[in-house]
Design an enzyme around this catalytic site. Structure first.
Site, mmCIF file in Angstrom:
data_model
loop_
_atom_site.group_PDB
_atom_site.id
_atom_site.type_symbol
_atom_site.label_atom_id
_atom_site.label_comp_id
_atom_site.label_asym_id
_atom_site.label_seq_id
_atom_site.Cartn_x
_atom_site.Cartn_y
_atom_site.Cartn_z
ATOM 1 N N HIS A 18 52.571 19.645 -36.120
ATOM 2 C CA HIS A 18 53.094 20.579 -35.887
ATOM 3 C C HIS A 18 53.596 20.649 -34.365
ATOM 4 O O HIS A 18 53.507 19.740 -33.931
ATOM 5 C CB HIS A 18 52.332 21.769 -36.348
ATOM 6 C CG HIS A 18 51.155 22.232 -35.645
ATOM 7 N ND1 HIS A 18 51.111 22.085 -34.043
ATOM 8 C CD2 HIS A 18 49.730 22.166 -35.857
ATOM 9 C CE1 HIS A 18 49.833 22.392 -33.868
ATOM 10 N NE2 HIS A 18 48.948 22.386 -34.768
ATOM 11 N N HIS A 21 51.329 19.468 -31.674
ATOM 12 C CA HIS A 21 51.107 17.978 -31.498
ATOM 13 C C HIS A 21 52.571 17.259 -30.746
ATOM 14 O O HIS A 21 52.722 16.443 -30.257
ATOM 15 C CB HIS A 21 51.129 17.289 -32.904
ATOM 16 C CG HIS A 21 49.866 17.977 -33.445
ATOM 17 N ND1 HIS A 21 49.943 18.381 -34.732
ATOM 18 C CD2 HIS A 21 48.716 17.918 -33.240
ATOM 19 C CE1 HIS A 21 48.945 18.925 -35.206
ATOM 20 N NE2 HIS A 21 47.996 18.553 -34.387
ATOM 21 N N CYS A 127 29.317 21.535 -35.937
ATOM 22 C CA CYS A 127 30.861 21.998 -36.295
ATOM 23 C C CYS A 127 31.692 21.019 -36.833
ATOM 24 O O CYS A 127 32.189 20.202 -36.043
ATOM 25 C CB CYS A 127 31.159 22.933 -35.249
ATOM 26 S SG CYS A 127 33.019 23.674 -35.632
ATOM 27 N N CYS A 130 34.969 21.176 -34.869
ATOM 28 C CA CYS A 130 35.323 20.552 -33.669
ATOM 29 C C CYS A 130 34.795 18.837 -33.615
ATOM 30 O O CYS A 130 34.966 18.399 -32.511
ATOM 31 C CB CYS A 130 34.394 21.345 -32.583
ATOM 32 S SG CYS A 130 34.672 23.094 -32.228
ATOM 33 N N CYS A 144 30.652 29.267 -34.803
ATOM 34 C CA CYS A 144 31.387 28.370 -34.107
ATOM 35 C C CYS A 144 32.781 29.354 -33.611
ATOM 36 O O CYS A 144 33.570 29.552 -34.451
ATOM 37 C CB CYS A 144 32.096 27.095 -34.335
ATOM 38 S SG CYS A 144 33.334 26.454 -33.001
ATOM 39 N N HIS A 147 35.938 28.232 -34.785
ATOM 40 C CA HIS A 147 36.027 27.889 -36.197
ATOM 41 C C HIS A 147 35.295 28.787 -36.871
ATOM 42 O O HIS A 147 34.439 28.549 -37.733
ATOM 43 C CB HIS A 147 36.022 26.531 -36.601
ATOM 44 C CG HIS A 147 37.037 25.319 -35.922
ATOM 45 N ND1 HIS A 147 36.246 24.673 -34.717
ATOM 46 C CD2 HIS A 147 38.150 24.947 -36.289
ATOM 47 C CE1 HIS A 147 37.303 24.147 -34.435
ATOM 48 N NE2 HIS A 147 38.354 24.127 -35.145
ATOM 49 N N LYS A 310 47.785 32.440 -32.732
ATOM 50 C CA LYS A 310 47.360 31.092 -32.552
ATOM 51 C C LYS A 310 48.080 30.324 -33.907
ATOM 52 O O LYS A 310 47.926 30.763 -34.970
ATOM 53 C CB LYS A 310 45.866 31.214 -32.692
ATOM 54 C CG LYS A 310 44.862 30.033 -32.950
ATOM 55 C CD LYS A 310 43.659 30.366 -32.779
ATOM 56 C CE LYS A 310 42.877 28.951 -33.101
ATOM 57 N NZ LYS A 310 41.674 28.996 -33.777
ATOM 58 N N LYS A 313 46.653 26.905 -39.981
ATOM 59 C CA LYS A 313 46.685 26.629 -41.230
ATOM 60 C C LYS A 313 46.774 27.968 -42.280
ATOM 61 O O LYS A 313 47.676 28.156 -42.739
ATOM 62 C CB LYS A 313 45.688 25.660 -41.737
ATOM 63 C CG LYS A 313 46.561 24.653 -42.414
ATOM 64 C CD LYS A 313 45.530 23.628 -42.859
ATOM 65 C CE LYS A 313 46.215 22.325 -43.914
ATOM 66 N NZ LYS A 313 45.065 21.635 -44.075
HETATM 67 O O1 ME8 Z 1 41.522 16.650 -31.211
HETATM 68 N N1 ME8 Z 1 49.377 23.796 -28.308
HETATM 69 O O2 ME8 Z 1 43.074 15.738 -32.497
HETATM 70 P P1 ME8 Z 1 43.866 17.038 -32.902
HETATM 71 C C1 ME8 Z 1 49.547 22.699 -27.542
HETATM 72 N N2 ME8 Z 1 41.326 13.831 -33.050
HETATM 73 N N3 ME8 Z 1 49.082 21.338 -27.821
HETATM 74 C C2 ME8 Z 1 48.338 21.630 -29.014
HETATM 75 C C3 ME8 Z 1 48.286 22.612 -29.965
HETATM 76 C C4 ME8 Z 1 48.784 23.782 -29.331
HETATM 77 N N4 ME8 Z 1 48.525 25.016 -29.843
HETATM 78 N N5 ME8 Z 1 47.724 22.289 -31.108
HETATM 79 C C5 ME8 Z 1 47.616 20.881 -30.991
HETATM 80 C C6 ME8 Z 1 41.765 15.847 -31.856
HETATM 81 N N6 ME8 Z 1 47.821 20.517 -29.812
HETATM 82 C C7 ME8 Z 1 41.349 14.450 -31.646
HETATM 83 C C8 ME8 Z 1 41.785 13.756 -30.561
HETATM 84 S S1 ME8 Z 1 41.863 11.692 -28.828
HETATM 85 C C9 ME8 Z 1 40.630 10.343 -28.747
HETATM 86 C C10 ME8 Z 1 41.113 12.421 -30.314
HETATM 87 C C11 ME8 Z 1 47.637 19.056 -29.372
HETATM 88 O O3 ME8 Z 1 44.627 16.757 -34.303
HETATM 89 C C12 ME8 Z 1 47.067 18.820 -27.902
HETATM 90 O O4 ME8 Z 1 47.136 17.699 -27.399
HETATM 91 O O5 ME8 Z 1 43.094 18.160 -33.351
HETATM 92 C C13 ME8 Z 1 45.650 18.771 -28.599
HETATM 93 O O6 ME8 Z 1 44.826 18.526 -27.508
HETATM 94 C C14 ME8 Z 1 45.637 17.935 -29.675
HETATM 95 O O7 ME8 Z 1 47.072 18.272 -30.275
HETATM 96 C C15 ME8 Z 1 44.699 18.177 -30.682
HETATM 97 O O8 ME8 Z 1 44.938 17.179 -31.634
#
Ligand code: ME8
Length: 539
Positions: A18, A21, A127, A130, A144, A147, A310, A313
């Site tokens: 989304h 990301h 959790c 997280c 949590c 969540h 926020k 989903k």
């Molecule tokens: O945490 N605003 O993956 P994830 C800004 N797999 N950035 C956002 C966002 C938002 N609303 N939502 C998501 C993980 N992001 C782990 C990471 S790394 C070794 C493992 C971005 O799929 C932001 O970069 O939950 C956030 O840190 C990341 O997506 C979390 O992606």
């Protein structure tokens, strides 16, 4: 030549990408492009975090049962999004790959030999949202807070633990000695407090029988490695750890880990502690002085909401960035990239609204930049026989910019971009920068310059002056086009082509040649202009 190495988090595949990301990924891509154009060799990595229970849950919810097929399909979906997004040359890592498993095993063994992994009985609340155990202080009303709709799992197991506590002092010293390790400043205070008060040993494995995914603990198939311990190691896997020692020595440490503020503890505390531990028994992870080679900088940006809410989903408000860009024609991806980088001060929280995207498109792109280029090309073609005008006289009043102007712009742009403030770098291009006299060399001022000098009237009486004015505008547009390349690469290509040059040929030149006065040859043909940022369909 040292390689500039920039990473994004590896994303869970419990959903499609989304706009959140896309944000992190676009910043990383802009940084990769920025360094590349300035002559660095760059490794830019992104990928997917596959060994997570979140993914399994999502698969089950979707009514599927074949995990490998699910992971393959989702990895493809993420790759496709990034390729539609025009990401520049990058590595895409999957944590189910054989190379990654080998790297994780080697890393685990090194930490084990350092005496930092030990077995203990554990009881705690987990959790899955997280992918972390929650301490008592982190739980509110038995749930949590991040969540609240998910049940916490109560787990009692004999697991492997990581001796995080013995790295507390070393981490505090790291933040002190190298403040740039955690950016921005506010995050550094947050992480310092966390490490000081809460950074304790924690479980880094789970019983294999209670998990569907995860890399087995080397030498103990009854346990699987904790997903975050595995995921962080992706950053060394992509750099060649465990597969290509020479490449790894050249690439590691990473210059920049870009992350959202939600995962700062893992990147700024756990990860350097893991590296310090494994480095004691693995020379590949040490520098010449025998210290662990730690990432140079972790930059945690803010989170943004959509229309004040926020992204979630359950609310169904996640925006597919590729779909959104389609509303802005064939440079739509660049429009979205511009908006994401321009509208939110990097590091701060922000809000995404379609309305503001539209406003920026109309005001900044169509009316200011597009209009300037279009008028300059159209007038030049009309008055100078379809060609770039000859700049004969050099009356300063008729020259919008010059070598000094573009140098000042480049200096300011580069300083902001190096600090990851693409918002300020772009603002500088639009609002201009002064060089000691009253002139400011911005896109807004360039439009005003046309109104002030009126080349459309002057063409009837003074062709020399008209030529000087129009040449300076075209040449200014060319310079700005190269400055914005990291942010809007397709727009750069289109502008360079509208100015009658070959983008691919120009791109082989170095930045000092590209951003400098006089790159446009007087007398060269100007092709028929096309509107770069067309009016939006009303509807
Ligand atoms: O945490 N605003 O993956 P994830 C800004 N797999 N950035 C956002 C966002 C938002 N609303 N939502 C998501 C993980 N992001 C782990 C990471 S790394 C070794 C493992 C971005 O799929 C932001 O970069 O939950 C956030 O840190 C990341 O997506 C979390 O992606």
């Amino acid at each position: 030549m040292k390689t500039f190495f920039v990473t994004t988090p590896i994303y869970y595949v419990n959903d499609r990408p989304h706009i959140g990301h896309a944000y992190t990924t676009v910043v990383a891509d802009a940084m990769a492009r920025f360094r590349r154009l300035r002559g660095d060799r760059v490794l830019f990595s992104t990928g997917v975090d596959e060994n997570s229970q979140k993914n399994v849950k999502a698969m089950t919810k979707a009514g599927e049962t074949d995990l490998n097929a699910y992971l393959d399909r989702m990895a493809e979906a993420w790759k496709t999004t990034w390729s539609s997004f025009g990401l520049s040359d990058h590595a895409f890592i999957r944590t189910t790959s054989a190379e990654h498993r080998a790297a994780v095993e080697r890393f685990w063994k090194a930490a084990m030999e350092s005496g930092d992994i030990y077995q203990a009985e554990y009881e705690g609340l987990y959790c899955t949202g997280c992918e972390a155990f929650k301490t008592e202080t982190e739980v509110q009303d038995g749930r949590c807070p991040l969540h609240p709709n998910a049940e916490l799992q109560s787990i009692t197991e004999r697991n492997y633990f990581f001796r995080a506590s013995s790295y507390r002092d070393a981490l505090l010293k790291l933040y002190e000695d190298r403040p740039e390790f955690v950016m921005p400043d506010a995050r550094r205070n947050e992480i310092r407090n966390y490490v000081k008060d809460h950074f304790a040993d924690f479980s880094v494995s789970r019983e294999a029988k209670s998990l569907e995914v995860g890399i087995p603990v080397p030498g103990d198939e009854s346990q699987r490695i904790y997903v975050w311990f595995d995921a962080l190691i992706n950053y060394v896997t992509v750099a060649g750890y465990g597969t290509d020692d020479a490449a790894f020595a050249d690439i590691w440490p990473a210059d920049l880990h870009l992350v959202g503020k939600d995962i700062i503890k893992f990147h700024c505390a756990l990860w350097p502690a893991m590296l310090m531990s494994a480095a004691k028994h693995d020379a590949a992870l040490r520098d010449v002085d025998g210290n662990a080679k730690l990432p140079r900088r972790v930059f945690a940006h803010g989170f943004f909401t959509i229309d004040g809410q926020k992204i979630s989903k359950s609310l169904g408000n996640a925006i597919d960035p590729v779909e959104l860009a389609k509303g802005y024609g064939d440079v739509g991806i660049d429009v979205l990239r511009y908006f994401l980088l321009r509208d939110i001060p990097f590091g701060e929280d922000g809000d995404f609204s379609r309305e503001r995207l539209k406003e920026r498109y109309v005001h900044d792109l169509a009316n200011t930049f597009g209009n300037l280029l279009n008028r300059s090309v159209a007038m030049s073609r009309k008055y100078f026989d379809g060609k770039v005008p000859h700049a004969i006289s050099h009356e300063p009043a008729y020259t919008f910019a010059d070598e000094r102007g573009v140098e000042a712009l480049r200096k300011a742009f580069d300083a902001h971009a190096d600090a990851l403030r693409f918002d300020l770098a772009l603002e500088t291009l639009w609002n201009g920068i002064g060089t000691g006299d009253e002139r400011r060399f911005g896109l807004l001022q360039a439009n005003k310059f046309i109104e002030d000098t009126k080349p459309f009237q002057l063409a009837k009486t003074d062709m020399d002056a008209t030529g000087v004015i129009l040449y300076s505008l075209l040449e200014y547009c060319r310079n700005v086009a190269w400055l914005i390349e990291p942010v809007m690469p397709t727009v750069t290509r289109r502008i360079v082509e509208q100015l009658g040059q070959s983008f691919d040929e120009e791109r082989t030149k170095d930045i000092d040649a590209l951003v400098s006065w006089g790159g446009l040859r007087p007398g060269s043909a100007l092709p028929e202009p096309s509107i770069l940022f067309p009016p939006l369909d009303r509807g």
